[in-house]
Design a protein around this motif. Structure first.
Motif, PDB file in Angstrom:
ATOM      1  N   GLU A 133     159.833  26.804  65.387  1.00  0.00           N
ATOM      2  CA  GLU A 133     159.716  25.466  65.963  1.00  0.00           C
ATOM      3  C   GLU A 133     160.980  25.024  66.680  1.00  0.00           C
ATOM      4  N   GLY A 134     162.133  25.438  66.151  1.00  0.00           N
ATOM      5  CA  GLY A 134     163.398  24.986  66.714  1.00  0.00           C
ATOM      6  C   GLY A 134     163.806  25.684  67.993  1.00  0.00           C
ATOM      7  N   GLY A 135     163.019  26.676  68.459  1.00  0.00           N
ATOM      8  CA  GLY A 135     163.436  27.472  69.603  1.00  0.00           C
ATOM      9  C   GLY A 135     162.959  26.974  70.948  1.00  0.00           C
ATOM     10  N   TYR A 136     162.278  25.808  70.967  1.00  0.00           N
ATOM     11  CA  TYR A 136     161.630  25.368  72.203  1.00  0.00           C
ATOM     12  C   TYR A 136     162.354  24.213  72.902  1.00  0.00           C
ATOM     13  N   PHE A 137     163.513  23.811  72.400  1.00  0.00           N
ATOM     14  CA  PHE A 137     164.306  22.752  73.040  1.00  0.00           C
ATOM     15  C   PHE A 137     163.469  21.482  73.216  1.00  0.00           C
ATOM     16  N   ILE A 138     162.792  21.097  72.137  1.00  0.00           N
ATOM     17  CA  ILE A 138     161.918  19.928  72.170  1.00  0.00           C
ATOM     18  C   ILE A 138     162.684  18.708  71.657  1.00  0.00           C
ATOM     19  N   ASP A 139     162.541  17.599  72.351  1.00  0.00           N
ATOM     20  CA  ASP A 139     163.022  16.315  71.842  1.00  0.00           C
ATOM     21  C   ASP A 139     162.025  15.861  70.784  1.00  0.00           C
ATOM     22  N   PRO A 140     162.417  15.806  69.501  1.00  0.00           N
ATOM     23  CA  PRO A 140     161.448  15.525  68.436  1.00  0.00           C
ATOM     24  C   PRO A 140     160.708  14.207  68.611  1.00  0.00           C
ATOM     25  N   ASP A 377     164.141  23.555  57.385  1.00  0.00           N
ATOM     26  CA  ASP A 377     164.030  23.038  58.753  1.00  0.00           C
ATOM     27  C   ASP A 377     163.139  21.811  58.871  1.00  0.00           C
ATOM     28  N   GLY A 378     163.245  20.902  57.898  1.00  0.00           N
ATOM     29  CA  GLY A 378     162.448  19.684  57.941  1.00  0.00           C
ATOM     30  C   GLY A 378     162.698  18.847  59.176  1.00  0.00           C
ATOM     31  N   SER A 379     163.913  18.874  59.703  1.00  0.00           N
ATOM     32  CA  SER A 379     164.216  18.042  60.874  1.00  0.00           C
ATOM     33  C   SER A 379     163.419  18.464  62.098  1.00  0.00           C
ATOM     34  N   ASN A 380     162.996  19.734  62.156  1.00  0.00           N
ATOM     35  CA  ASN A 380     162.118  20.193  63.230  1.00  0.00           C
ATOM     36  C   ASN A 380     160.649  20.131  62.842  1.00  0.00           C
ATOM     37  N   ARG A 381     160.350  20.342  61.561  1.00  0.00           N
ATOM     38  CA  ARG A 381     158.953  20.447  61.140  1.00  0.00           C
ATOM     39  C   ARG A 381     158.293  19.094  60.876  1.00  0.00           C
ATOM     40  N   GLN A 382     159.018  18.173  60.272  1.00  0.00           N
ATOM     41  CA  GLN A 382     158.412  16.877  59.951  1.00  0.00           C
ATOM     42  C   GLN A 382     157.863  16.161  61.192  1.00  0.00           C
ATOM     43  N   ASP A 419     166.601  16.997  40.826  1.00  0.00           N
ATOM     44  CA  ASP A 419     166.626  15.977  39.777  1.00  0.00           C
ATOM     45  C   ASP A 419     167.426  16.411  38.562  1.00  0.00           C
ATOM     46  N   SER A 420     167.550  17.730  38.356  1.00  0.00           N
ATOM     47  CA  SER A 420     168.337  18.235  37.225  1.00  0.00           C
ATOM     48  C   SER A 420     169.823  18.278  37.544  1.00  0.00           C
ATOM     49  N   GLY A 421     170.192  18.021  38.795  1.00  0.00           N
ATOM     50  CA  GLY A 421     171.590  18.078  39.206  1.00  0.00           C
ATOM     51  C   GLY A 421     171.993  19.387  39.850  1.00  0.00           C
ATOM     52  N   ALA A 422     171.067  20.343  39.941  1.00  0.00           N
ATOM     53  CA  ALA A 422     171.377  21.627  40.583  1.00  0.00           C
ATOM     54  C   ALA A 422     171.630  21.411  42.078  1.00  0.00           C
ATOM     55  N   VAL A 423     172.576  22.168  42.623  1.00  0.00           N
ATOM     56  CA  VAL A 423     172.924  22.041  44.036  1.00  0.00           C
ATOM     57  C   VAL A 423     171.874  22.725  44.899  1.00  0.00           C
ATOM     58  N   ILE A 424     171.426  22.042  45.942  1.00  0.00           N
ATOM     59  CA  ILE A 424     170.539  22.626  46.949  1.00  0.00           C
ATOM     60  C   ILE A 424     171.411  23.112  48.099  1.00  0.00           C
ATOM     61  N   GLU A 425     171.401  24.397  48.325  1.00  0.00           N
ATOM     62  CA  GLU A 425     172.212  24.952  49.406  1.00  0.00           C
ATOM     63  C   GLU A 425     171.646  24.495  50.765  1.00  0.00           C
ATOM     64  N   PRO A 426     172.489  24.402  51.796  1.00  0.00           N
ATOM     65  CA  PRO A 426     172.021  23.954  53.108  1.00  0.00           C
ATOM     66  C   PRO A 426     170.724  24.648  53.522  1.00  0.00           C
ATOM     67  N   ASN A 427     169.752  23.852  53.975  1.00  0.00           N
ATOM     68  CA  ASN A 427     168.415  24.394  54.240  1.00  0.00           C
ATOM     69  C   ASN A 427     167.801  23.755  55.481  1.00  0.00           C
ATOM     70  N   ASP A 428     168.636  23.487  56.467  1.00  0.00           N
ATOM     71  CA  ASP A 428     168.174  22.882  57.712  1.00  0.00           C
ATOM     72  C   ASP A 428     169.249  23.144  58.765  1.00  0.00           C
ATOM     73  N   PRO A 429     168.865  23.447  60.011  1.00  0.00           N
ATOM     74  CA  PRO A 429     169.885  23.627  61.051  1.00  0.00           C
ATOM     75  C   PRO A 429     170.774  22.397  61.215  1.00  0.00           C
TER      76      PRO A 429
END
Length: 490
Positions: A133-140, A377-382, A419-429
């Protein structure tokens, strides 16, 4: 004892592994494909392999291509096994393995000159893409091509040395125009609404920055068919390689594991012919829009609905998320009450039956699809899979409490801890931006909805803002489990 995958070892593979029934030496390149990843190798390449096994379409073999440095690792793996891939289909009662041979070459990613030279070959009649989805240079916010993107601006200034997929495609078309060769069809196989139109916007939009006459020629002579594609295909890990070696005796550096289900609905618009893919199950239709909207909203929107609550609850696999009553219940309630009612009728299809199929596919315990992949990639998918549904609900004067909660779950996930406090590693461009905005939204929920490029008009809706703020506050105070419990209780 395992057998290393290669052309010379095909005959030595165990009898349980299917293999091409055609000679690779008889294939000729007809399709150049950008984005040789797992989905492409489990989908388009499998359909072509089926076709070749029928003794048809042998001049439509695949040549791989790419623009990113990271794609070289995959190319090297496939080169060592003569471009062959083992595809393993799995569900609760079925597991099978086959070797596909539809790809006969893979040009070095980033070597634009070599790719353009191949695009100028009259034998190449289709250029296909799975560039995400992120490869098309789309203005969301607008859903349209963004001609101001720095990479696009750079390609427009130096057409002879392009860096983007669109720049390389345009350079190939320029060569064919100059040489008097019929232009190839550009066929997107990506999971975005109106993918053919979006691809045309990109190529024509870039051409317009170069020359208006060139843009008009591309617009008038190049076909960009829309398509709907579907097959759940997780990433390959050591787990998949080990299963293949232990259960089938095949050593493959980059196998693909997937569900048995697959679908491809494609508009029949091509500039210079096409393979007879209707012989192997591809649906050719005049307008793909109804199928596309059904899939994007019900399946992809459904993936988003289970992804973020499961991520916050430290659930690893998608089938495990579906075994959690709160996640499964949230999916069903938001689908039946808010998503499915926005989907127009689809020819010869029951939307309720389609949802039941989706629910079964999500629950497949054999696939090993991960919640983290769905959260990616929620910023592109949402803006493609969720926010248009919210917009339709609001325009119709309906509430969107469930989808507001989905947005709040995404916001909470982007804070970067479960919610348990575990770190979520970066998961979005755009992880840094999403994480910083989520932190602001903890005290000021409007900060999240103020991301105009993502939410657009939806973010300015007072009723949606109120529902979102209420849901986000509940998630911070009580956590995902308690918030979902209350939502399901009505």
């Amino acid at each position: 004892m395992t057998t290393k995958l290669s052309l010379s070892n095909l005959a030595s593979l165990p009898a349980t592994v299917a293999r091409p029934r055609y000679g690779r030496e008889n294939l000729k390149a007809g399709i150049l494909h950008f984005g040789v990843g797992n989905f492409h190798r489990a989908h388009q390449a499998v359909y072509l392999d089926d076709l070749f096994n029928l003794g048809l379409g042998h001049d439509w073999a695949l040549v791989g291509a790419g623009v990113f440095e990271g794609e070289k690792a995959g190319r090297e793996k496939l080169a060592r096994q003569d471009w062959l891939t083992t595809v393993v289909e799995q569900d609760e009662g079925h597991m099978s393995a086959r070797v596909t041979g539809a790809m006969i070459d893979f040009l070095t990613p980033g070597n634009a000159a070599a790719i353009i030279e191949k695009l100028a070959d009259p034998g190449i009649k289709i250029v296909s893409l799975t560039i995400t989805e992120g490869g098309y240079f789309i203005d969301p916010a607008s859903g349209r091509f963004d001609p101001t993107h720095p990479d696009i601006v750079a390609d427009a200034k130096d057409v002879a040395a392009p860096r983007t997929v669109f720049g390389i495609i345009l350079a190939g078309l320029v060569r064919r125009r100059a040489d008097g060769i019929v232009p190839f069809t550009v066929m997107s196989c990506d999971n975005i609404p109106h993918n053919g139109r979006v691809t045309a916007d990109g190529v024509v939009g870039l051409a317009r920055l170069v020359d208006e006459d060139l843009a008009a020629w591309v617009r008038d002579t190049v076909a960009f068919p829309n398509a709907m594609v579907d097959r759940i295909t997780p990433a390959t890990s050591e787990r998949e390689r080990k299963i293949l070696a232990d259960d089938f005796g095949v050593e493959d550096a980059w196998p693909v594991f997937c569900e048995p289900f697959r679908q491809w609905v494609l508009e029949d618009r091509f500039t210079d012919g096409r393979p007879p893919l209707e012989k192997v199950g591809v649906q050719f239709v005049p307008d793909v829009s109804p199928y596309e909207q059904m899939k994007i909203r019900i399946l992809n929107g459904g993936h988003a609905a289970i992804a973020y609550p499961a991520g916050l609850m430290d659930i690893h696999f998608v089938h495990e998320a579906m075994a959690e009553p709160l996640v499964r219940g949230f999916l069903e309630k938001v689908e039946r009450e808010e998503i499915i009612p926005t989907v127009p009728p689809v020819p010869d299809t029951s939307l309720q039956d389609y949802y039941q199929l989706i629910e079964k596919r999500f629950s497949n315990p054999k696939i090993g699809d991960t919640v983290r992949r769905l959260c990616l990639d929620g910023s592109n998918r949402q803006p493609k899979f969720i926010i248009p549904t919210i917009a339709d609900r609001l325009k119709a004067g309906k509430d969107a409490a469930g989808l507001a909660l989905e947005s709040a779950l995404w916001c909470r996930y982007c804070f970067g801890t479960t919610d348990s406090g575990a770190v979520i590693e970066p998961n979005d461009p755009n992880w840094d931006r999403m994480q910083a905005t989520s932190a602001k939204a903890k005290d000021d929920p409007s900060a999240w909805l103020a991301m105009e490029d993502i939410y657009g008009e939806v973010g300015r809706s007072a009723s949606f803002a109120a529902a979102f703020a209420k849901a986000l506050d509940a998630l911070w105070k009580d956590g995902a489990r308690a918030t979902l419990t209350r939502y399901l209780a009505g």
